[in-house]
Design an enzyme around this catalytic site. Structure first.
Site, mmCIF file in Angstrom:
data_model
loop_
_atom_site.group_PDB
_atom_site.id
_atom_site.type_symbol
_atom_site.label_atom_id
_atom_site.label_comp_id
_atom_site.label_asym_id
_atom_site.label_seq_id
_atom_site.Cartn_x
_atom_site.Cartn_y
_atom_site.Cartn_z
ATOM 1 C CG HIS A 163 -1.833 1.224 1.224
ATOM 2 N ND1 HIS A 163 -3.065 1.221 0.590
ATOM 3 C CD2 HIS A 163 -1.675 2.475 1.739
ATOM 4 C CE1 HIS A 163 -3.631 2.405 0.736
ATOM 5 N NE2 HIS A 163 -2.806 3.179 1.425
ATOM 6 C CB CYS A 164 2.036 3.360 -2.698
ATOM 7 S SG CYS A 164 3.221 4.687 -2.990
#
Length: 311
Positions: free
Chosen positions: A166-167
Site C-alpha cells: 500500500h503506497c
C-alpha cells in the site's frame, strides 16, 4: 484496533466493492489468467485515491519540480537536455496519475446466495503450484479464500490481487492492475531528478564563473552573492540528488524482486522459505511482470491439486 476504524472507513469507499455469489466464488483459486481477466472486466478501470496522501506527494515533488522547470531549466545551454528533461517530467506526471488512479485489482467479496450461507471462518487449504505447496487462507472480512499472492489491505479494507504494497505516497494500493504504472513512475522519476540535478549543477557552476569574473570583491564575497542570487537553485540541486538516489535504490530493488518473480509483500514477509513456486527464470519473470501481468497457467504441463487442511 477500533482507533483506526474512521481512517479505514474513509479509505474503504475509494476502491470498488466487487461482489460475487458464494456458490460461484468461494471455491475459486484464481490461478488461471482467464479468471483474472474476467474479474478485471467487471471492475472499473479507475478508482479514487486518498487525496490527503496524494496532496502531500504533490507538495513534496511536483512543486519543487515546477520551480525547476520554470526557473532553472530555461537557463540550460543544451536544447536536447531541455527536451529530454521535459519529456521525463511529462512521463512522471502521466505515470503518477496512472499509478494513483488505476484500479489495483480488487478480489470479489463473497455474498450469500438465497440458498447459501457465508461462514465466518474456514480452515486454510493448500494449493500445489509447480510442485510447491502454497497456503490459501480464509479472509474473514471478504469471506473468500485469499487468492495466491493476494493480501487484504488494512488501509483500503479490500483483498487485492498480486498485492505488492500500500503506497501512502499514491494514496492507493499497488497490485496487479497498476504495478506497471508504478514501475514507470519510479523509472521516470529516477531519470528526471537525475538529469535535473545535473542541469541545475551546471547552471550553478556557470553562475559562479560569471560572478567570479565580474566581481570586485574576494572569494567569500563572490560566494555570498552567488548564494543570495542562486539559493533556490542550490537547494533544488541537493533535493534532486537525494530524490534521484532514493528512486534509483527503489528501482534497483524492484528490478531484483521482478527477476525473482516476487512482490514486495512476499519478499518482506519471506513467504517462500524453500522455493518460490512462481519463479521461472529471469527473462520469463521479467516478461511476465512487464508484458503479461496475468501470467500463464501454473498448471500447464502438470496436474496440480487442491487440498483442504483437516478441520
Amino acid at each position: 484496533g477500533r482507533g483506526r476504524a474512521p481512517a479505514c472507513a474513509a479509505a474503504m469507499a475509494r476502491l470498488p466493492l466487487v461482489e460475487a455469489e458464494v456458490g460461484q466464488h468461494a471455491v475459486k483459486d484464481w490461478l488461471e489468467p482467464d479468471n483474472l481477466r474476467e474479474v478485471f472486466r467487471k471492475q472499473p478501470c479507475f478508482v479514487c485515491p486518498d487525496f490527503v496522501s496524494l496532496r502531500r506527494t504533490l507538495l513534496g515533488t511536483v512543486v519543487p519540480s515546477l520551480y525547476f522547470l520554470h526557473w532553472v531549466l530555461p537557463l540550460a545551454v543544451s536544447e536536447a537536455g531541455k527536451a529530454t528533461c521535459s519529456l521525463w517530467a511529462g512521463l512522471c506526471l502521466v505515470s503518477l496519475v496512472s499509478a494513483a488512479f488505476r484500479n489495483p485489482g480488487v478480489v470479489p467479496r463473497a455474498v450469500a446466495s438465497p440458498a447459501g450461507t457465508l461462514p465466518a471462518h474456514l480452515p486454510a487449504r493448500f494449493v500445489t503450484v509447480n510442485g510447491v505447496q502454497v497456503t490459501q487462507r480464509w479472509c474473514t472480512t471478504c469471506r473468500v479464500y485469499r487468492p495466491l499472492r493476494a493480501k487484504h489491505c488494512a488501509h483500503c479494507d479490500r483483498c487485492v490481487f498480486r498485492f505488492d504494497h500500500h503506497c501512502t505516497l499514491l494514496g492507493n494500493c499497488v497490485g496487479l492492475g497498476n504495478y506497471r504504472s508504478f514501475l514507470a513512475l519510479v523509472l521516470a522519476c529516477t531519470l528526471f531528478f537525475g538529469q535535473s540535478a545535473m542541469i541545475a549543477q551546471r547552471v550553478l557552476r556557470r553562475s559562479f564563473h560569471e560572478a567570479r569574473d565580474g566581481a570586485s570583491g574576494g572569494h567569500d564575497e563572490v560566494l555570498r552573492r552567488l548564494f543570495l542570487a542562486n539559493g533556490g537553485k542550490l537547494l533544488y540541486t541537493i533535493y534532486a540528488l537525494a530524490m534521484c538516489l532514493a528512486f534509483a535504490v527503489l528501482l534497483l530493488y524492484h528490478v531484483v524482486i521482478i527477476s525473482c518473480n516476487l512482490t514486495t509483500n512476499e519478499h518482506v514477509r519471506d513467504y517462500y522459505l524453500a522455493r518460490n513456486p512462481f519463479d521461472l527464470e529471469c527473462g520469463e519473470n521479467c516478461r511476465q511482470a512487464l508484458c503479461a501481468p496475468y501470467g500463464r497457467s501454473p498448471r500447464a504441463g502438470q496436474s496440480d491439486k487442491l487440498e483442504h487442511l483437516p478441520g
